[in-house]
Design a protein around this motif. Structure first.
Motif, short mmCIF file in Angstrom:
data_model
loop_
_atom_site.label_atom_id
_atom_site.label_comp_id
_atom_site.label_asym_id
_atom_site.label_seq_id
_atom_site.Cartn_x
_atom_site.Cartn_y
_atom_site.Cartn_z
N GLY A 79 39.75 38.34 29.37
CA GLY A 79 39.09 39.40 28.51
C GLY A 79 40.22 40.50 28.22
O GLY A 79 40.59 40.80 27.06
N ILE A 80 40.71 41.06 29.23
CA ILE A 80 41.69 42.12 29.10
C ILE A 80 43.00 41.87 28.45
O ILE A 80 43.46 42.46 27.52
CB ILE A 80 41.95 42.73 30.39
N HIS A 81 43.51 40.67 28.78
CA HIS A 81 44.73 40.22 28.21
C HIS A 81 44.61 39.67 26.80
O HIS A 81 45.23 40.21 25.94
CB HIS A 81 45.29 38.70 28.81
N ARG A 82 43.69 39.26 26.12
CA ARG A 82 43.44 38.97 25.09
C ARG A 82 43.04 40.22 24.03
O ARG A 82 43.42 40.10 22.95
CB ARG A 82 42.27 37.89 24.74
N MET A 83 42.16 40.90 24.77
CA MET A 83 41.86 42.18 23.81
C MET A 83 43.14 43.02 23.63
O MET A 83 43.13 43.65 22.46
CB MET A 83 40.77 42.84 24.95
N GLU A 84 43.91 43.24 24.65
CA GLU A 84 45.03 43.93 24.76
C GLU A 84 46.09 43.35 23.66
O GLU A 84 46.87 43.84 22.98
CB GLU A 84 45.74 43.96 25.83
N ALA A 85 46.03 41.93 23.45
CA ALA A 85 46.82 41.27 22.57
C ALA A 85 46.48 41.63 21.00
O ALA A 85 47.17 41.62 20.10
CB ALA A 85 46.67 39.70 22.76
N MET A 86 45.15 42.01 20.91
CA MET A 86 44.63 42.31 19.25
C MET A 86 45.30 43.85 19.37
O MET A 86 45.68 44.14 18.10
CB MET A 86 43.23 42.24 19.39
N LEU A 87 45.24 44.50 20.35
CA LEU A 87 45.74 45.95 20.10
C LEU A 87 47.32 46.00 19.80
O LEU A 87 47.62 46.74 19.06
CB LEU A 87 45.45 47.00 21.37
N TYR A 88 47.85 44.97 20.49
CA TYR A 88 49.49 45.03 20.53
C TYR A 88 49.64 44.43 18.96
O TYR A 88 50.46 45.06 18.51
CB TYR A 88 49.72 43.84 21.31
N ALA A 89 48.80 43.54 18.29
CA ALA A 89 49.22 43.05 17.16
C ALA A 89 48.92 44.04 16.17
O ALA A 89 49.49 44.42 15.05
CB ALA A 89 48.31 41.80 16.89
N LEU A 90 47.97 44.99 16.33
CA LEU A 90 47.71 45.86 15.38
C LEU A 90 48.82 47.09 15.36
O LEU A 90 49.14 47.57 14.32
CB LEU A 90 46.29 46.50 15.81
#
Length: 898
Positions: A79-90
């Motif tokens: 959950g959190i790792h993947r969601m933060e990966a999207m924010l990191y990519a943005l």
């Protein structure tokens, strides 16, 4: 039905209204009333990041909640790792001057709670801006038209994670032409573009994964496995793909195919383990299941005390994660798992480990993650402080004061965001050339156009591997193969043991199983048959069979069939082929040959002694009285009878076979022809004496020889006819010594003379013998002075007894494996005994008198024929012995030496 909008803002302020408006989408009318949460007007919790273009995001931030509750505990990694990966990519994209320059990407991130129905409700937020509403009848209190805030327009969605969630969401997004790129959904069903045309993914579908798993199973030599699938699109479609590919490939059978229910009943996993043990030979278990189901399967196996029995092959939902095997490492040891090829993104590690409660306020779930990760409690308004847990300070450091390992799908989340960004960048270059921001042609972004640009992207992703899509929107199949190892490793955990990119490359020497064993365990229905055994297949299960020995004279033709060896061959000891049957013959050193040879040698010596003695004393009264001419003929026959023993034992060849045919019956024929002539002469003389004193005709030595040679000629004629019809030759008889055990099978080298031919060969001699016996019986009353008739009679009686004993012995052993030896010995011994009886009764006494009592071998007074006839007439009345006639018809000299 009417749809509802809640917040209307007029020029005088915001007024909460409950005003219906027409809903133009029948599907949405059904979905809107799908659950209690939507009906109650519950707003979804979301992360909102402003930008020129907004991307949607769907992540399983929380696990599935218990009955009646949508969400459960927070999922730190998936959950959190993947969601933060999207924010990191943005963040990375927005700071990149070469990618979407002067355009900022925003986001609306929602929590699916690992439940497809809840995710469907949440995804309705993405389509609100696209729903056309009729607000003509809506007025504020001052009768002015309302100012309705325009919902955020989402141009594309990143997600979802589970295939069942992606399928549910994709059905809605396609109605509004919103492209969707998943970072984890691998169900083959999603490749069907007639149903999911706006769906793409940066991970390969399970059809590739299933092919890789089939290749792994075959590489380990397994042909009998079971499957486990979580209920839902991901598990069921993954197993279906595995089953289909395994059927097409052949050589792989399924023991059990079990589906794990969404809501298992208590004890349900224990029943699953029991079902798996119904086919205990299928130790390999192919598992397409979510983390929770994997963990509970391992727990049930441990409770059943089956640690080390099952050999799991896990899909990418297991991958290289530690959460499914937590506290179950011993059961999971040796598990082979598969994961789309990935790499740890160092930039994300630096980003995530630097997150704190202060610098990550945009993540509304981060505080909950913080509490779970550091096992502490934050003080928040309205929440009672838990005295059992320490208070969070907010200064904790991720990866220093807690365990951290980058989640396996982080790379794919980043690649999915970048794929959307590259598609928007290409679209902007084509539609807005030279524009420093979004132009009219991209406001709004047309979903169908954006999909075209998404399918055309081709760039190096975050791990350096190419990111592209095929015509179905699927990424290429690239997988890493892992094995969970515990024993004999300095760093227990998952170890990469191979790769799969359209074909498997597996490092078998790096594999390690339960207890540190390097040998690959078996998962087969039936073990290979031993050499010389064929497979008897179990009906309906091509991987299961029973092993049957190729018995008797069969050999293993192939793995399924046995065949008979040729008649002149026998199976090899391991029955994989045939070998020549050994050829045997009667050897001189055999006990079956020693006795007949010994008797024959003695007989030949005795016969030779008699012949020499008769020749030496040829003119003495005894020799002359015994009928010299017929005696020499008779002794020659006896000699030939003894001689045949050597021909019967000699190695068969064409000449030997010819002499066997010639001499086998000839010796006896000569002997009994001479005896018959003698007894017939005696009989005729004394029968004639009853009628007249004149002697009968043909009693002279010449006449006797002619009669004898005529009788012998009949035998010779038959033999030469036989020679002409069937020339003598040898054969190898493989049937004679063919016992049930082929190790004792032998081919017998012998002459082409059947038992019937042998009997026919001797039959003429037997006729002579019987006829001679009849005359001996008729002559039993001759005067004692003519005593040669009685020895001939005794000889014939004894000979008949010998040959009567010969018949049952010879033919009674026809089925014996020692037939050749027994019959040859019986025949030669019988013939030698017959010759010995003749020699012993007729000539040995004469030789004894000649040598040891020469005083008796003197000339007696001659009598005239008339006197002889008178004497016969007088003595016949007294029933005395037969008379042995003199060679001259005018006088008969009686022999009194016996």
């Amino acid at each position: 039905m009417r749809c509802y909008h809640y917040a209307l803002c007029c020029s005088l302020g915001c007024v909460l209204l409950v005003q219906p408006f027409p809903c133009r989408y029948p599907l949405l009318r059904r979905l809107w009333g799908l659950s209690s949460w939507a009906q109650q007007g519950t707003q979804p919790h979301s992360i909102k990041i402003e930008g020129d273009i907004t991307l949607g995001g769907l992540f399983p931030v929380h696990s599935r909640g218990p009955a009646g509750v949508p969400c459960g505990e927070i999922k730190r990694e998936k959950g959190i790792h993947r969601m933060e990966a999207m924010l990191y990519a943005l963040d990375q994209i927005n700071s990149d001057p070469d990618l979407l320059p002067n355009i900022t990407l925003g986001a609306m991130v929602l929590d699916t709670c690992s439940r497809d129905t809840y995710a469907l409700e949440q995804s309705l937020t993405f389509v609100q801006a696209l729903i056309q509403k009729d607000n003509s009848d809506v007025r504020c209190s001052n009768n002015e038209p309302p100012i309705i805030p325009k919902p955020e327009r989402v141009v594309g969605v990143i997600g979802a994670s589970g295939s069942s969630v992606s399928i549910m969401v994709a059905n809605v997004l396609r109605l509004f032409a919103i492209p969707q790129i998943s970072y984890a959904s691998t169900a083959p069903e999603l490749s069907d573009k007639s149903r999911y045309e706006f769906f793409s993914r940066v991970v390969p579908p399970d059809s590739y994964q299933a092919q890789a798993m089939v290749d792994i199973v075959k590489a380990m030599g397994w042909n009998y496995v079971s499957t486990l699938a979580s209920e839902g699109n991901y598990g069921e479609s993954g197993v279906d793909a595995f089953l289909q590919i395994s059927r097409e490939a052949g050589g792989l059978c399924i023991g059990q195919s079990i589906k794990i229910p969404r809501e298992p009943k208590p004890g349900g996993f224990d029943k699953i383990i029991k079902r798996l043990m119904e086919t205990s030979n299928a130790r390999g278990v192919i598992i397409f299941a979510n983390e929770d189901d994997i963990r509970r399967v391992l727990e049930a196996a441990k409770r059943a005390n089956l640690t080390g029995h099952f050999l799991f092959v896990g899909s990418d939902s297991w991958g290289a994660k530690s959460s499914p095997i937590l506290d179950q490492e011993d059961v999971a040891e040796g598990a082979v798992t598969i994961l789309p090829k990935r790499a740890s993104i160092d930039g994300f590690d630096n980003y995530f480990t630097s997150r704190s409660l202060k610098n990550n306020r945009r993540n509304i779930w981060f505080a909950e993650y913080w509490e779970d990760d550091f096992k502490c409690k934050l003080t928040r308004p309205g929440i009672k402080y838990d005295l059992g847990r320490r208070k969070c300070t907010g200064e904790e450091k991720i990866a220093q004061e807690s365990q951290y390992e980058q989640e396996g799908k982080v790379q794919f989340v980043i690649d999915a965001v970048y794929a959307m960004a590259h598609a928007l960048h290409s679209m902007h270059l084509d539609l807005c050339p030279g524009s420093m921001g979004i132009c009219e042609k991209m406001d709004p972004v047309e979903g169908s156009q954006l999909l075209h640009y998404i399918r055309s992207v081709n760039f190096n992703g975050s791990a350096g591997t190419g990111v592209m899509f095929n015509e179905n929107g699927d990424a290429p199949g690239r997988y890493d193969i892992f094995q969970f190892q515990l024993s004999n490793t300095t760093n227990p955990g998952y170890r990469c043991i191979g790769q799969w990119t359209n074909n498997l490359r597996l490092n078998a020497e790096e594999m390690q199983w339960s207890g540190g064993d390097r040998a690959v365990p078996d998962s087969v229905c039936s073990f290979p048959c031993e050499l010389g055994e064929r497979k008897k297949m179990v009906k309906g299960v091509p991987c299961c069979w029973h092993c049957e020995l190729c018995d008797g004279y069969q050999y293993q033709l192939d793995e399924l069939n046995c065949d008979m060896c040729p008649f002149d061959m026998r199976p090899m000891p391991n029955r994989t082929g045939c070998r020549s049957t050994p050829i045997i013959k009667l050897e001189w050193s055999s006990p079956w040959a020693i006795i007949p040879v010994f008797l024959a040698v003695l007989g030949i010596l005795a016969t030779s002694g008699c012949i020499i003695t008769f020749i030496r004393f040829n003119d003495t009264p005894i020799v002359r009285a015994s009928g010299r001419e017929l005696s020499y003929v008779l002794l020659t026959g006896i000699f030939l009878i003894y001689l045949i023993t050597f021909l019967m034992i000699a190695e068969p060849s064409a000449p030997v076979c010819a002499f066997r045919r010639l001499l086998l019956g000839l010796g006896m024929c000569i002997t009994y022809s001479a005896m018959l002539t003698k007894t017939n002469r005696i009989y005729r003389i004394f029968e004639q004496g009853k009628k007249a004193v004149t002697p009968p005709p043909f009693i002279s030595p010449t006449s006797q020889l002619i009669i004898t040679f005529i009788l012998i000629g009949v035998q010779l004629l038959g033999i030469f006819i036989w020679f002409g019809v069937v020339p003598p030759h040898t054969i190898i008889d493989y049937e004679e010594q063919r016992p049930p055990n082929p190790e004792f099978a032998r081919g017998v080298l012998k002459c082409d003379m059947s038992d019937l031919a042998l009997v026919l060969c001797l039959s003429y001699s037997i006729v002579l013998m019987v006829t001679c016996t009849v005359y001996a019986i008729k002559s039993r009353g001759v005067p004692e002075t003519f005593n040669e008739a009685k020895p001939i009679g005794f000889t014939m009686y004894t000979t008949c007894i010998i040959w009567l004993a010969f018949v049952p012995i010879f033919f009674g052993t026809a089925q014996s494996t020692e037939k050749m030896f027994i019959q040859t010995t019986t025949l030669t011994v019988s013939m030698s005994l017959s010759a010995t009886v003749s020699l012993g009764m007729l000539y040995i006494p004469k030789v004894y008198v000649i040598i040891f009592q020469p005083e008796q071998n003197v000339q007696k007074r001659k009598r005239s024929s008339k006197a002889v006839a008178s004497t016969v007439t007088s003595q016949l009345s007294q029933k005395d012995d037969k008379q042995n006639g003199e060679s001259k018809s005018s006088a008969i000299v009686p022999d009194r030496s016996q």
